[in-house]
Design a protein around this motif. Structure first.
Motif, mmCIF file in Angstrom:
data_model
loop_
_atom_site.group_PDB
_atom_site.id
_atom_site.type_symbol
_atom_site.label_atom_id
_atom_site.label_comp_id
_atom_site.label_asym_id
_atom_site.label_seq_id
_atom_site.Cartn_x
_atom_site.Cartn_y
_atom_site.Cartn_z
ATOM 1 N N ASP A 130 0.865 -1.135 0.033
ATOM 2 C CA ASP A 130 0.052 0.177 -0.035
ATOM 3 C C ASP A 130 1.011 1.370 -0.050
ATOM 4 N N ILE A 131 0.566 2.133 -0.970
ATOM 5 C CA ILE A 131 1.577 3.184 -1.299
ATOM 6 C C ILE A 131 0.944 4.712 -1.029
ATOM 7 N N TRP A 132 1.841 5.442 -0.351
ATOM 8 C CA TRP A 132 1.224 6.804 -0.265
ATOM 9 C C TRP A 132 2.407 7.775 -0.751
ATOM 10 N N VAL A 133 2.006 8.846 -1.571
ATOM 11 C CA VAL A 133 2.952 9.810 -2.164
ATOM 12 C C VAL A 133 2.584 11.162 -1.223
ATOM 13 N N GLY A 134 3.533 11.289 -0.208
ATOM 14 C CA GLY A 134 3.323 12.571 0.618
ATOM 15 C C GLY A 134 3.741 13.801 -0.036
ATOM 16 N N ALA A 135 3.235 14.798 0.292
ATOM 17 C CA ALA A 135 3.719 16.331 -0.144
ATOM 18 C C ALA A 135 4.381 16.949 1.178
ATOM 19 N N VAL A 136 5.891 17.211 0.716
ATOM 20 C CA VAL A 136 6.740 17.885 2.027
ATOM 21 C C VAL A 136 6.913 19.488 1.410
ATOM 22 N N GLY A 137 5.529 20.021 1.979
ATOM 23 C CA GLY A 137 5.420 21.339 1.635
ATOM 24 C C GLY A 137 4.369 21.534 0.594
ATOM 25 N N GLN A 138 4.535 21.909 -0.597
ATOM 26 C CA GLN A 138 3.468 22.160 -1.442
ATOM 27 C C GLN A 138 2.996 20.704 -2.140
ATOM 28 N N SER A 139 1.457 20.516 -2.336
ATOM 29 C CA SER A 139 1.028 19.398 -2.913
ATOM 30 C C SER A 139 1.190 19.833 -4.356
ATOM 31 N N GLY A 140 1.544 18.689 -5.241
ATOM 32 C CA GLY A 140 1.250 18.873 -6.802
ATOM 33 C C GLY A 140 1.289 17.632 -7.301
ATOM 34 N N ASN A 141 1.512 17.742 -8.909
ATOM 35 C CA ASN A 141 1.574 16.541 -9.603
ATOM 36 C C ASN A 141 2.805 15.794 -9.435
ATOM 37 N N SER A 142 2.534 14.333 -9.314
ATOM 38 C CA SER A 142 3.725 13.455 -9.451
ATOM 39 C C SER A 142 3.347 12.148 -10.244
ATOM 40 N N ARG A 143 4.665 11.451 -10.426
ATOM 41 C CA ARG A 143 4.564 10.192 -10.981
ATOM 42 C C ARG A 143 5.236 9.184 -10.165
ATOM 43 N N LEU A 144 4.299 8.105 -9.797
ATOM 44 C CA LEU A 144 4.866 6.930 -9.072
ATOM 45 C C LEU A 144 5.457 5.908 -10.219
ATOM 46 N N TYR A 145 6.422 5.301 -9.899
ATOM 47 C CA TYR A 145 7.124 4.367 -10.879
ATOM 48 C C TYR A 145 7.337 3.067 -10.018
ATOM 49 N N ILE A 146 7.237 2.049 -10.438
ATOM 50 C CA ILE A 146 7.408 0.664 -9.892
ATOM 51 C C ILE A 146 8.288 -0.218 -11.184
ATOM 52 N N THR A 147 9.461 -0.579 -10.549
ATOM 53 C CA THR A 147 10.428 -1.272 -11.633
ATOM 54 C C THR A 147 11.121 -2.346 -11.088
ATOM 55 N N GLU A 148 11.499 -3.261 -11.784
ATOM 56 C CA GLU A 148 12.411 -4.419 -11.325
ATOM 57 C C GLU A 148 13.764 -4.125 -11.853
ATOM 58 N N ASN A 149 13.759 -3.172 -12.736
ATOM 59 C CA ASN A 149 15.453 -2.398 -13.055
ATOM 60 C C ASN A 149 15.805 -1.732 -12.107
ATOM 61 N N ASN A 150 16.978 -1.953 -11.595
ATOM 62 C CA ASN A 150 17.600 -0.953 -10.572
ATOM 63 C C ASN A 150 18.257 -0.011 -11.450
#
Length: 150
Positions: A130-150
């Protein structure tokens, strides 16, 4: 000694009730997906608006920072199999990444690469992240990525 015991008991109660504020059973705001090791396409990307009304530091504690929502932003169910697993965020503004992993533990990070957070598992567990993307200061657009390639 009795006062110290009472303080410790109150602190444990506060921590347990605070973490209970995050509702892993709630429907993830930006969806959910299930994949097995070796998934394609890689990376998986999800557009997320960071932030929420809950301060992660008080809700979860530890290294967690940023404002987050009650429900997860995204839910990733994974069948592990010999690949590493990485979660990251590229944000318009400063973001944090908070994950409740299949082992029930909370993992939090802020500013891994500049203002963007990254969490890596060399030997990931099978189960739901279960994943949360937090705003440290101002909220805004973001892109979560999930990969098996380091």
């Amino acid at each position: 000694m009795r006062v110290l015991s009472m303080v410790c008991a109150l602190a444990l109660t506060a921590a347990a009730s605070a973490a209970a504020a995050q509702d892993m059973s709630a429907t993830a705001t930006y969806g959910e997906i299930s994949r097995s090791a070796g998934f394609t396409p890689d990376p998986i990307t999800v557009d997320i608006y960071s932030g929420g009304g809950i301060d992660a530091y008080y809700a979860i504690g530890g290294e967690c920072v940023g404002m987050i929502a009650d429900a997860p932003d995204f839910e990733f169910t994974y069948e592990a199999g010999g690949w590493p697993l990485t979660f990251g965020v590229d944000g318009e503004y400063d973001t944090s990444l908070i994950i409740n992993a299949p082992d029930g533990q909370w993992y939090c990070v802020d500013d891994s690469e500049g203002l963007n957070p990254i969490l890596r598992w060399g030997s990931p567990l099978s189960g739901t992240y279960d994943i949360w993307v937090g705003a440290v200061g101002q909220s805004g657009n973001s892109r979560l990525y999930i990969t098996e390639n380091n």
